[in-house]
Scaffold this motif. Structure first.
Motif, PDB file in Angstrom:
ATOM      1  N   ASN A  70       0.827  -1.214   0.000  1.00 59.03           N
ATOM      2  CA  ASN A  70       0.000   0.000   0.000  1.00 59.03           C
ATOM      3  C   ASN A  70       0.863   1.266   0.000  1.00 59.03           C
ATOM      4  OD1 ASN A  70      -2.494  -1.309  -0.005  1.00 59.03           O
ATOM      5  ND2 ASN A  70      -2.522  -1.498   2.231  1.00 59.03           N
ATOM      6  N   VAL A  73       2.522   1.855  -3.619  1.00 58.49           N
ATOM      7  CA  VAL A  73       1.682   2.272  -4.755  1.00 58.49           C
ATOM      8  C   VAL A  73       1.129   3.686  -4.611  1.00 58.49           C
ATOM      9  CG1 VAL A  73       0.978  -0.097  -5.314  1.00 58.49           C
ATOM     10  CG2 VAL A  73      -0.444   1.284  -3.770  1.00 58.49           C
ATOM     11  N   LYS A  74       1.365   4.354  -3.486  1.00 57.63           N
ATOM     12  CA  LYS A  74       0.807   5.691  -3.282  1.00 57.63           C
ATOM     13  C   LYS A  74       1.279   6.654  -4.377  1.00 57.63           C
ATOM     14  CE  LYS A  74      -1.675   5.097   0.422  1.00 57.63           C
ATOM     15  NZ  LYS A  74      -3.155   5.159   0.294  1.00 57.63           N
ATOM     16  N   ALA A 112      -3.478  -3.791  -3.686  1.00 57.82           N
ATOM     17  CA  ALA A 112      -2.979  -2.434  -3.456  1.00 57.82           C
ATOM     18  C   ALA A 112      -3.126  -1.582  -4.716  1.00 57.82           C
ATOM     19  CB  ALA A 112      -1.508  -2.481  -3.020  1.00 57.82           C
ATOM     20  N   SER A 113      -2.853  -2.165  -5.872  1.00 57.09           N
ATOM     21  CA  SER A 113      -2.960  -1.433  -7.142  1.00 57.09           C
ATOM     22  C   SER A 113      -4.404  -1.097  -7.461  1.00 57.09           C
ATOM     23  CB  SER A 113      -2.348  -2.261  -8.272  1.00 57.09           C
ATOM     24  OG  SER A 113      -0.976  -2.500  -8.047  1.00 57.09           O
ATOM     25  N   ASP A 115      -6.823  -0.683  -5.219  1.00 59.07           N
ATOM     26  CA  ASP A 115      -7.285   0.322  -4.268  1.00 59.07           C
ATOM     27  C   ASP A 115      -6.725   1.709  -4.576  1.00 59.07           C
ATOM     28  OD1 ASP A 115      -8.618  -1.741  -3.079  1.00 59.07           O
ATOM     29  OD2 ASP A 115      -7.299  -1.892  -1.323  1.00 59.07           O
ATOM     30  N   GLU A 116      -5.516   1.754  -5.141  1.00 56.85           N
ATOM     31  CA  GLU A 116      -4.891   3.030  -5.491  1.00 56.85           C
ATOM     32  C   GLU A 116      -5.342   3.520  -6.865  1.00 56.85           C
ATOM     33  OE1 GLU A 116      -2.456   6.415  -4.820  1.00 56.85           O
ATOM     34  OE2 GLU A 116      -3.325   4.894  -3.490  1.00 56.85           O
TER      35      GLU A 116
END
Length: 329
Positions: A70, A73-74, A112-113, A115-116
């Protein structure tokens, strides 16, 4: 190529062989690059050439940890997922760790990708997915049963990517790498790739041990061809280009005997005694397929892929790099 200046690209496994080459290339185009690596198989020295670049950010973390994923990927536009535990023998000796990294870690990166809301997730798939399929050349939609735990994990990656594309709308592209080689490939350790391992042995006048009679063949793929495929996969706007798999290869096969002959020839230009090093033949390795050859028609037709480096072209460059960087002074 144009169009990606100042995009932010996450390269997982960026301290590894392929990952570090991708980091260097995309930084050279003016992108911002984030590298996520736990240094289990990657090396800090692979980053030396660009670690001070203000557009480069290193995150030491593990894809098995969702919080690390997480964080990485920000603010990222694109993900080039290279992090994995490679090697068929390693997976046979330790299937649990291979599965944890290659499947659970891969799933973490997908989540994570998603969600981002990254624009596209391009990932390293593997020619091992073709398994016991005997047809040549290998065509993307015809596979066999996996022959190792490693091959299973890489096939599961493809299944997960497809589901995330269908269910969540995440754009994914898988690149089935065929025997990639080139600068920065690690020659040391129990699971070293065959080309740098053979090079190190020949430079020490040690006899390389070839599995079987040397007539097994592979579609050896130079790193520059792989960089081209990653860039094309990341930027392509062609209809039907995403949410699928592409072979990443040169489209030509050479036997291990061919490979050894080329290595001795090119290394002998630096040290003539290498030409006289004898080759030893051993048993075939469990999980190995006899022959591998990719059809690259799909990548050519949809992505515009045009590989520039044959095995011989790539070896000439790679051997020079190996000599300068691996030869014991």
């Amino acid at each position: 190529m144009e169009g990606f200046v100042q995009n932010t690209i996450l390269i997982t496994g960026g301290a590894g062989f392929i990952g570090s080459n991708l980091c260097e290339y995309f930084l050279g185009l003016g992108n911002k690059v984030v590298c996520l690596d736990n240094f289990s198989t990657g090396h800090q020295h692979n980053l030396d050439g660009f670690i001070e670049n203000p557009n480069f950010k290193l995150i030491e973390g593990d894809i098995r940890n969702i919080d690390d994923c997480n964080l990485a990927v920000k603010g990222v536009d694109y993900v080039l997922h290279q992090a994995a535990l490679g090697s068929v023998p390693r997976s046979i000796n330790d299937p649990v760790t291979t599965n944890d990294v290659n499947v659970s870690g891969f799933l973490n990166m997908l989540v994570a990708s998603r969600d981002e809301k990254v624009k596209r997730f391009v990932y390293a798939a593997s020619s091992s997915t073709y398994g016991d399929s005997i047809g040549l050349p290998k065509v993307e939609d015809v596979i066999g049963k996996p022959l190792s735990p490693y091959a299973i994990t890489k096939y599961v990656n493809e299944l997960y990517a497809e589901i995330f594309s269908r269910t969540y709308g995440l754009e994914t592209i898988g690149l089935r790498y065929f025997n990639v080689f080139g600068r920065r490939q690690d020659p040391k350790g129990a699971y070293a790739a065959v080309i740098p391992k053979f090079v190190m042995q020949l430079m020490k006048y040690e006899s390389p041990v070839v599995n079987g009679d040397g007539n097994y063949s592979r579609d050896f793929t130079y790193i520059e061809n792989v960089i081209q495929m990653n860039e094309l996969a990341m930027k392509s706007q062609n209809e039907g280009a995403v949410n699928t798999i592409y072979n990443t290869a040169f489209g030509e096969r050479n036997t291990l005997n061919d490979l050894i002959a080329y290595l001795k020839k090119y290394l002998s230009e630096f040290d003539s005694k290498i030409a006289d090093v004898e080759i030893v033949y051993g048993e075939n390795r469990i999980g190995d397929i006899p022959h591998s050859l990719a059809s690259i028609d799909k990548a050519k037709n949809i992505l515009g892929y045009n590989p520039k480096y044959s095995l011989q072209d790539g070896l000439k460059e790679a051997v020079s790099w190996y000599w300068d960087n691996l030869k014991e002074k």
